[in-house]
Design a protein around this motif. Sequence first.
Motif, mmCIF file in Angstrom:
data_model
loop_
_atom_site.group_PDB
_atom_site.id
_atom_site.type_symbol
_atom_site.label_atom_id
_atom_site.label_comp_id
_atom_site.label_asym_id
_atom_site.label_seq_id
_atom_site.Cartn_x
_atom_site.Cartn_y
_atom_site.Cartn_z
ATOM 1 N N LEU A 1 62.040 66.976 69.845
ATOM 2 C CA LEU A 1 61.208 67.430 68.741
ATOM 3 C C LEU A 1 60.917 68.893 68.994
ATOM 4 N N LEU A 2 61.191 69.713 67.990
ATOM 5 C CA LEU A 2 60.965 71.144 68.159
ATOM 6 C C LEU A 2 59.763 71.537 67.336
ATOM 7 N N SER A 3 58.925 72.363 67.890
ATOM 8 C CA SER A 3 57.760 72.805 67.138
ATOM 9 C C SER A 3 57.675 74.313 67.233
ATOM 10 N N GLY A 4 57.380 74.922 66.115
ATOM 11 C CA GLY A 4 57.334 76.379 66.073
ATOM 12 C C GLY A 4 55.908 76.837 65.849
ATOM 13 N N SER A 5 55.512 77.815 66.598
ATOM 14 C CA SER A 5 54.133 78.257 66.542
ATOM 15 C C SER A 5 54.130 79.779 66.510
ATOM 16 N N ASP A 6 53.048 80.372 66.951
ATOM 17 C CA ASP A 6 52.968 81.828 66.968
ATOM 18 C C ASP A 6 53.860 82.402 68.037
#
Lengths: 297, 343
Positions: free
Chosen positions: B92-97
């Motif tokens: 699972l990939l999560s993109g943030s700041d």
Amino acid sequence: MTPGAVTAPSIATTAGPSAAPLCHHRHRRRGPVPRGARGSPARPPRAARPPPAGSGPSSRRLPLHGRRSRRLHCGKLTSLAAAAAPPAPALAAMGAVTDDEVIRKRLLIDGDGAGDDRRINLLVKSFIKWCNSGSQEEGYTQYQRMLSTLSQCEFSMGKTLLVYDMNLREMENYEKIYKDIENSIAAAHEKISECKKQILQAKRIRKNRQEYDALAKVIQHHPDRHETLKQLEALGKELQNLSHIKENVEDKLELRRKQFHVLLSTIHELQQTLENDEKLSEAEESQETQMEAEAKQ
Amino acid sequence: TTPGAPRARNQKRKRNRKRRHRPVAAATIATWRCRRRRAECGGRGSCCTSRCWRRARPRAGGSWRPPTTSGRSPSSAHNGPVYSLASTERLLLSGSDGEIRAWSWAELGRKGCRELWTRRPPCRSSLEVPEINGLEVNQRDHWVALAGGDGAVRVLDLESGAFTHELRGHQDLVHVVALREQLPQVLSGGEDGTVRLWDLRTGAQVQLIEVHKYQECSRPQLGKWIRCLATESDWMVCGGGPALTLWHLRSGTPTTVFGLAQPQHHALFHQDLVLSGGVGPALHLLQLSGDVRGKVPVTPAALRSLCLHPRSPEHQVLTVAGNSPKIDVFTNLGYRAFSLSFT
């Protein structure tokens, strides 16, 4: 008869394993009580024995035929009661269980209570009565009656056998139907998945058609290619004409220019020649005046 | 700000302040785990959704929870809000700041699970940290396209872990990326109102569509930002400030304008339909010819994210999430089946 004997028929006369108590009964009849001695002395003690507890949820009174038959009945019933009740007092604890089972078995075998068991019992009693009867005509009628009862028993047995066969065949039939239904359920499942695939295909087709329509709408906004080509051709032709004309005009212009050029150059030459001539004539005149001046000196 | 336009990231969740007393805020993104297959009838097989939400203040960590039935405690995923999610078979990939983190699906449910890796795209200066607004995974070739808040589209190779391309061209932030199936091309839509098509083999921009310049679809009163983008073979659907429109990519012409009054935030192609959700508590089912086939009411007041299970076309499951602590699940696109909520 003793009142005890009258109260004796308290056991359920619905069928039990009629064969077993009958045999038992016969055995008991022949055993302790000799055949001839039908008298009371052996009976009261047995009659006095209380009916087994719990053995008679349904107690029915028998039709009383006659003193002798009553005695026979009572005797049989008491003996049956004795047979039904576990003879040994040591089994009194299990009495309830076995009695229940016995009653259940009897109910199962002749649950409809039509009295097959009773019929057989009657047959046995009438046979014994007939054996012991004296007169000829009575014996003959009794014999006929016994035969008819026997045939009735046989008939009911045959009927039960047929019913059993029928039940077996019905079960087979149901098994077959059950299998058929299962097969058709499986087939329906397959059909459903087939139809789902077809739905997907149809949706794809519809999507393609809609895309085509969308593009076609856009294309319709643009003008037709043939017309454009025709216009292009016409324009091309016009262009050609015009360029032709331009060439012609240019040629003419060149020609005129050249002619004018020739004319102008001739004029210039003439002018030059005239100027030259003038100059020559002037030069000659000046020479002449000079020569005259010298000659005068 | 124009109504309906995306506000600055920090202000986005102001309306969810009142829900702060519950440890649940708006669920914005749902994503599917690709591996679990549909098991049984009704299309309700086993699934695993993970939800992220953005807090009003970036100091509160973005966190997510696994489904409520298991009752596990929340774990903080990022130090900042989580803007986008994507999923592969294992990750699972999560993109943030400014960073993208990968989590293993197998370990997600357990307590104290840590990320597998973190990658930070190289940025020009340390002050300018780009938010990762959109993530799209190419399952076949194992790379991820990131839509950056600084206007660059980056491509991260999952096998080597390096950022292979950085595609610059957008004048403003990039909201969303979409991948083309057959060709190695990336579509990106941004705040400047353009949709750009990039070719990854050459690393250059192949096509530029300025959506707001076309009269049929532009709505200058709402703005020119492009928020939703979806593509399938030669077609593309995009919307946001301008109306949701179906484009033919080869010719670059708008073919159908869907008459939806509100700006749309997410759109998907599904079988022969376009599903879209935006401002307004409804999921729209649209046909490519422009007809509105259905308008399904949903719980959230505005939808921000739609997600379809990627396999098994016979059993379809769709989850939608938006401005609400509940996530709606659809097994049949005609009606809402049930909602998931946090405890």
